[in-house]
Write a protein that holds these residues in place. Structure first.
Motif, mmCIF file in Angstrom:
data_model
loop_
_atom_site.group_PDB
_atom_site.id
_atom_site.type_symbol
_atom_site.label_atom_id
_atom_site.label_comp_id
_atom_site.label_asym_id
_atom_site.label_seq_id
_atom_site.Cartn_x
_atom_site.Cartn_y
_atom_site.Cartn_z
ATOM 1 N N GLY A 122 25.346 51.130 61.006
ATOM 2 C CA GLY A 122 26.448 50.431 60.426
ATOM 3 C C GLY A 122 27.913 50.817 61.133
ATOM 4 N N SER B 209 30.480 51.568 59.491
ATOM 5 C CA SER B 209 31.488 52.372 58.535
ATOM 6 C C SER B 209 30.927 53.587 57.577
ATOM 7 N N ASN C 97 32.979 55.659 62.284
ATOM 8 C CA ASN C 97 32.115 54.678 62.643
ATOM 9 C C ASN C 97 30.861 55.037 62.978
ATOM 10 N N HIS D 181 29.409 43.689 52.256
ATOM 11 C CA HIS D 181 30.610 43.439 52.774
ATOM 12 C C HIS D 181 31.572 42.227 52.227
ATOM 13 N N ALA E 270 34.651 39.469 51.998
ATOM 14 C CA ALA E 270 35.646 38.960 52.986
ATOM 15 C C ALA E 270 37.105 39.208 52.263
ATOM 16 N N THR F 60 35.666 47.791 56.621
ATOM 17 C CA THR F 60 35.041 47.870 57.751
ATOM 18 C C THR F 60 35.511 46.906 58.930
ATOM 19 N N GLY G 146 36.693 43.882 61.037
ATOM 20 C CA GLY G 146 35.953 42.789 61.537
ATOM 21 C C GLY G 146 34.937 42.343 60.597
ATOM 22 N N GLU G 147 34.319 43.144 59.391
ATOM 23 C CA GLU G 147 33.224 42.812 58.660
ATOM 24 C C GLU G 147 33.904 42.562 57.142
ATOM 25 N N GLY G 148 34.884 43.220 56.821
ATOM 26 C CA GLY G 148 35.368 43.001 55.328
ATOM 27 C C GLY G 148 35.473 44.302 54.682
ATOM 28 N N LYS H 83 33.797 47.057 52.474
ATOM 29 C CA LYS H 83 32.487 47.564 51.858
ATOM 30 C C LYS H 83 32.633 47.984 50.380
ATOM 31 N N GLN I 230 28.409 39.708 52.107
ATOM 32 C CA GLN I 230 27.512 39.853 53.114
ATOM 33 C C GLN I 230 26.623 41.187 52.777
ATOM 34 N N ILE J 47 24.005 44.184 53.029
ATOM 35 C CA ILE J 47 23.550 45.041 54.098
ATOM 36 C C ILE J 47 22.631 46.020 53.467
#
Length: 391
Positions: free
Chosen positions: A49, A51, A145, A229, A231, A265, A267-269, A271, A315, A317
């Motif tokens: 992952g 973050s 990261n 994540h 948006a 995070t 680029g991903e939203g 978390k 999304q 994970i």
């Protein structure tokens, strides 16, 4: 099958803690082999992952001492690997938690910045979060990261002459008295090899008990955790990392499974995740799917407490926690075997410090913190680590 390969230390498990141990040993000039079962960048365990929270909100002296060393070691790793890993966007802990004052006092004593912010100031700075009761903000904290960290550690360890091997699974660890150990392994291609070493460092996360379950370790419970994540509504909005601690059910927290941790995070939203409430699993038989009612409750949390995200655009994970009864780490030595395990969902921030401690145990430089002994006995009513350091 090839012959026996002689090496000073063999590290079994190339996730965050194993890779950090190999890096620390190699930079000391030690002869070390690192065996990782999966390919680079895999998403099977607990170290993948983009973050993790670098949250410093602890009051327990053992963890505070590790925090003092963590930031400079992260910066050393960045310099050696040439990678940017840690962003100090700050971490805000909020909610009706009981030990904010103890955490503030411990961090202030240790020279780690900690301040209480009024709710209106927090809301003005970070409107994407609805702030709750009290806000303890740590500026020298933020997010790490994780994917980049693993790659950086492997690269730095190899550059210091560690023998880094992917797609190589340890199948057996056999102590040969107190000062030698054999580790049998097999590659994905079916090539078998036996390593003989002074020390084996086992950093297998969810697979620890499967390989060394015969050792007298604290009980390790493996769960499949399922954050998500969400948006972001406004890409220009600023986000700290955060931990939100609940209060009583009568005050609207009845659906909460645990405290919630999270961070942006890029680029991903944003978390968000419950802490340590996923189903118990066999790490070799996971479905990687969210528990529907837990995800629904997490979306409810986002809807009520994260106005800066779209709670319907989630999304999910998946990762694993390997948790001890008291949520304290296992960092200790039993004969020729050093064990790093039981990071209980709050270990990643300490990665380079844990690597140094395990390297000390492996080469005899130090005994490691007594608090984390591998052979310790945990009282049945033992509580979790003193502090708020989730994520």
């Amino acid at each position: 099958m090839s012959g026996i390969t002689q090496v000073e230390t063999v590290v079994v498990g190339g996730g965050a803690m194993g890779a950090a141990t190999a890096w620390q040993l190699a930079r000391r000039g030690r002869d070390v082999a690192l065996l990782e079962r999966y390919e680079p960048g895999h998403r099977i365990g607990a170290s993948h992952g983009a973050s993790r929270n670098f949250n410093v909100a602890y009051s327990d002296p053992a963890y505070v001492a590790m925090l003092v060393d963590a930031l400079p070691l992260w910066r050393e790793l960045e310099v050696e690997s040439g990678a940017g890993l840690l962003e100090l966007v700050g971490v805000a802990n909020h909610g009706p938690a009981a030990d904010f004052d103890d955490v503030h006092a411990a961090l202030t004593h240790a020279g780690i910045p900690a301040e209480f912010l009024p709710l209106d100031e927090a809301a003005a700075r970070w409107p994407g979060i609805r702030w709750d009761t009290r806000v303890l903000f740590n500026a020298r904290a933020g997010r790490v990261n994780a994917d980049a960290t693993i790659a950086a550690l492997h690269r730095a360890a190899a550059a210091a002459d560690a023998d880094v091997r992917h797609r190589t699974r340890a199948t057996r660890i056999e102590p040969l008295g107190d000062a030698r150990v054999r580790v049998a392994s097999v590659t994905d291609a079916g090539v078998e090899e036996v390593f003989e070493a002074r020390t084996a460092v086992v950093t297998l996360g969810a697979w620890t008990t499967k390989l060394i379950g015969g050792l007298a370790l604290p009980r390790l419970v493996v769960t499949q955790e399922q954050p998500a994540h969400f948006a972001v509504r406004d890409e220009a909005m600023q986000w700290p990392s955060y931990n939100h601690h609940p209060g009583a059910a009568r005050d609207g927290y009845g659906y909460w499974r645990s405290p919630v941790y999270g961070m942006l995070t890029p680029g991903e939203g944003v978390k968000a995740g419950w802490h340590g409430v996923g189903p118990v699993v066999d790490p070799d038989a996971r479905d990687f799917l969210p528990v529907p009612d837990q995800l629904a409750d997490l979306q409810r949390f986002a809807r009520e407490w994260l106005p800066g995200v779209d709670a319907d655009a989630a999304q999910p994970i998946s990762c694993t926690y390997t948790t001890t009864p008291d949520e304290n780490f296992v960092l200790g030595r039993i004969g020729p075997i050093v064990v790093g395990a039981g990071f209980s969902g709050h270990g990643f921030k300490f990665t380079p410090v844990v690597g140094r401690i395990l390297a000390d145990l492996a080469d005899g430089s130090g005994p490691g913190p007594d608090r984390f002994r591998a052979d310790r006995v945990i009282a049945r009513d033992a509580g979790s680590p003193t502090g708020l350091g989730r994520g």
